[in-house]
Design a protein around this motif. Structure first.
Motif, PDB file in Angstrom:
ATOM      1  N   GLN A 158      21.498  -2.067  19.315  1.00  0.00           N
ATOM      2  CA  GLN A 158      21.997  -2.525  20.611  1.00  0.00           C
ATOM      3  C   GLN A 158      20.826  -2.874  21.532  1.00  0.00           C
ATOM      4  N   VAL A 159      20.972  -3.959  22.290  1.00  0.00           N
ATOM      5  CA  VAL A 159      19.968  -4.371  23.269  1.00  0.00           C
ATOM      6  C   VAL A 159      20.293  -3.683  24.585  1.00  0.00           C
ATOM      7  N   VAL A 160      19.270  -3.022  25.153  1.00  0.00           N
ATOM      8  CA  VAL A 160      19.443  -2.268  26.390  1.00  0.00           C
ATOM      9  C   VAL A 160      18.305  -2.589  27.348  1.00  0.00           C
ATOM     10  N   GLU A 161      18.483  -2.210  28.582  1.00  0.00           N
ATOM     11  CA  GLU A 161      17.427  -2.361  29.573  1.00  0.00           C
ATOM     12  C   GLU A 161      16.982  -0.977  30.010  1.00  0.00           C
ATOM     13  N   VAL A 162      15.668  -0.742  29.999  1.00  0.00           N
ATOM     14  CA  VAL A 162      15.118   0.551  30.394  1.00  0.00           C
ATOM     15  C   VAL A 162      14.792   0.510  31.882  1.00  0.00           C
ATOM     16  N   HIS A 163      15.273   1.521  32.607  1.00  0.00           N
ATOM     17  CA  HIS A 163      15.007   1.685  34.038  1.00  0.00           C
ATOM     18  C   HIS A 163      14.376   3.052  34.243  1.00  0.00           C
ATOM     19  N   PRO A 164      13.042   3.140  34.194  1.00  0.00           N
ATOM     20  CA  PRO A 164      12.401   4.439  34.388  1.00  0.00           C
ATOM     21  C   PRO A 164      12.583   4.934  35.818  1.00  0.00           C
ATOM     22  N   GLY A 165      12.607   6.239  35.972  1.00  0.00           N
ATOM     23  CA  GLY A 165      12.711   6.838  37.300  1.00  0.00           C
ATOM     24  C   GLY A 165      11.400   6.693  38.069  1.00  0.00           C
ATOM     25  N   LYS A 166      11.425   7.044  39.341  1.00  0.00           N
ATOM     26  CA  LYS A 166      10.233   6.864  40.174  1.00  0.00           C
ATOM     27  C   LYS A 166       9.069   7.753  39.752  1.00  0.00           C
ATOM     28  N   HIS A 167       9.327   8.832  39.023  1.00  0.00           N
ATOM     29  CA  HIS A 167       8.266   9.724  38.559  1.00  0.00           C
ATOM     30  C   HIS A 167       7.891   9.447  37.103  1.00  0.00           C
ATOM     31  N   GLU A 168       8.342   8.332  36.572  1.00  0.00           N
ATOM     32  CA  GLU A 168       8.085   7.966  35.182  1.00  0.00           C
ATOM     33  C   GLU A 168       7.364   6.628  35.117  1.00  0.00           C
ATOM     34  N   GLY A 169       6.306   6.491  35.887  1.00  0.00           N
ATOM     35  CA  GLY A 169       5.560   5.237  35.973  1.00  0.00           C
ATOM     36  C   GLY A 169       4.897   4.826  34.676  1.00  0.00           C
ATOM     37  N   HIS A 170       4.717   5.764  33.751  1.00  0.00           N
ATOM     38  CA  HIS A 170       4.086   5.457  32.465  1.00  0.00           C
ATOM     39  C   HIS A 170       5.023   4.725  31.507  1.00  0.00           C
ATOM     40  N   VAL A 171       6.308   4.674  31.838  1.00  0.00           N
ATOM     41  CA  VAL A 171       7.293   4.005  30.980  1.00  0.00           C
ATOM     42  C   VAL A 171       7.590   2.631  31.569  1.00  0.00           C
ATOM     43  N   PRO A 172       7.155   1.556  30.897  1.00  0.00           N
ATOM     44  CA  PRO A 172       7.447   0.225  31.430  1.00  0.00           C
ATOM     45  C   PRO A 172       8.919  -0.136  31.252  1.00  0.00           C
ATOM     46  N   GLY A 173       9.521  -0.635  32.304  1.00  0.00           N
ATOM     47  CA  GLY A 173      10.902  -1.092  32.215  1.00  0.00           C
ATOM     48  C   GLY A 173      10.971  -2.397  31.449  1.00  0.00           C
ATOM     49  N   GLY A 174      12.175  -2.808  31.124  1.00  0.00           N
ATOM     50  CA  GLY A 174      12.339  -4.080  30.440  1.00  0.00           C
ATOM     51  C   GLY A 174      13.424  -4.017  29.391  1.00  0.00           C
ATOM     52  N   ILE A 175      13.446  -5.042  28.550  1.00  0.00           N
ATOM     53  CA  ILE A 175      14.464  -5.184  27.518  1.00  0.00           C
ATOM     54  C   ILE A 175      13.961  -4.545  26.225  1.00  0.00           C
ATOM     55  N   TYR A 176      14.793  -3.684  25.651  1.00  0.00           N
ATOM     56  CA  TYR A 176      14.449  -2.940  24.438  1.00  0.00           C
ATOM     57  C   TYR A 176      15.609  -3.016  23.449  1.00  0.00           C
ATOM     58  N   THR A 177      15.309  -2.710  22.192  1.00  0.00           N
ATOM     59  CA  THR A 177      16.327  -2.589  21.158  1.00  0.00           C
ATOM     60  C   THR A 177      16.340  -1.146  20.685  1.00  0.00           C
ATOM     61  N   VAL A 178      17.534  -0.563  20.555  1.00  0.00           N
ATOM     62  CA  VAL A 178      17.657   0.804  20.072  1.00  0.00           C
ATOM     63  C   VAL A 178      17.320   0.819  18.580  1.00  0.00           C
ATOM     64  N   GLU A 179      16.309   1.602  18.205  1.00  0.00           N
ATOM     65  CA  GLU A 179      15.865   1.708  16.818  1.00  0.00           C
ATOM     66  C   GLU A 179      16.456   2.938  16.120  1.00  0.00           C
ATOM     67  N   ARG A 180      16.607   4.032  16.863  1.00  0.00           N
ATOM     68  CA  ARG A 180      17.068   5.267  16.244  1.00  0.00           C
ATOM     69  C   ARG A 180      17.696   6.180  17.291  1.00  0.00           C
ATOM     70  N   LEU A 181      18.746   6.902  16.899  1.00  0.00           N
ATOM     71  CA  LEU A 181      19.360   7.923  17.740  1.00  0.00           C
ATOM     72  C   LEU A 181      18.668   9.237  17.397  1.00  0.00           C
ATOM     73  N   LEU A 182      18.182   9.942  18.419  1.00  0.00           N
ATOM     74  CA  LEU A 182      17.452  11.172  18.172  1.00  0.00           C
ATOM     75  C   LEU A 182      18.337  12.392  18.440  1.00  0.00           C
ATOM     76  N   PRO A 183      18.236  13.418  17.595  1.00  0.00           N
ATOM     77  CA  PRO A 183      19.024  14.628  17.816  1.00  0.00           C
ATOM     78  C   PRO A 183      18.400  15.457  18.936  1.00  0.00           C
ATOM     79  N   ASN A 184      19.233  15.975  19.798  1.00  0.00           N
ATOM     80  CA  ASN A 184      18.770  16.935  20.804  1.00  0.00           C
ATOM     81  C   ASN A 184      19.968  17.728  21.300  1.00  0.00           C
ATOM     82  N   GLU A 185      19.705  18.856  21.871  1.00  0.00           N
ATOM     83  CA  GLU A 185      20.774  19.748  22.320  1.00  0.00           C
ATOM     84  C   GLU A 185      21.095  19.590  23.802  1.00  0.00           C
TER      85      GLU A 185
END
Length: 70
Positions: free
Chosen positions: A10-37
């Motif tokens: 799926q094609v998605v758009e990343v919108h990092p929060g204001k404290h996540e400046g190291h993550v560039p926003g933009g258009i991404y493709t989902v490569e893998r679903l990660l397990p987490n609790e």
């Protein structure tokens, strides 16, 4: 455990929060679903512009993004 809200490929758009400046926003493709609790699901995504992969939380993603055309 809640299911993931996005699917592989799926094609998605990343919108990092204001404290996540190291993550560039933009258009991404989902490569893998990660397990987490936690309640905020995680995904491995690939930037369509530069090809870099990163892990993002579901709260950083938005639906309905248009694919990048070369």
């Amino acid at each position: 455990m809640q299911p993931h809200g996005f699917s592989v490929g799926q094609v998605v758009e990343v919108h990092p929060g204001k404290h996540e400046g190291h993550v560039p926003g933009g258009i991404y493709t989902v490569e893998r679903l990660l397990p987490n609790e936690g309640t905020d699901r995680e995904y491995r995504v690939r930037n369509q512009k530069d090809g870099h992969e990163r892990v993002v939380r579901e709260s950083q993603l938005r639906r309905g993004a248009s694919p990048v055309t070369p």
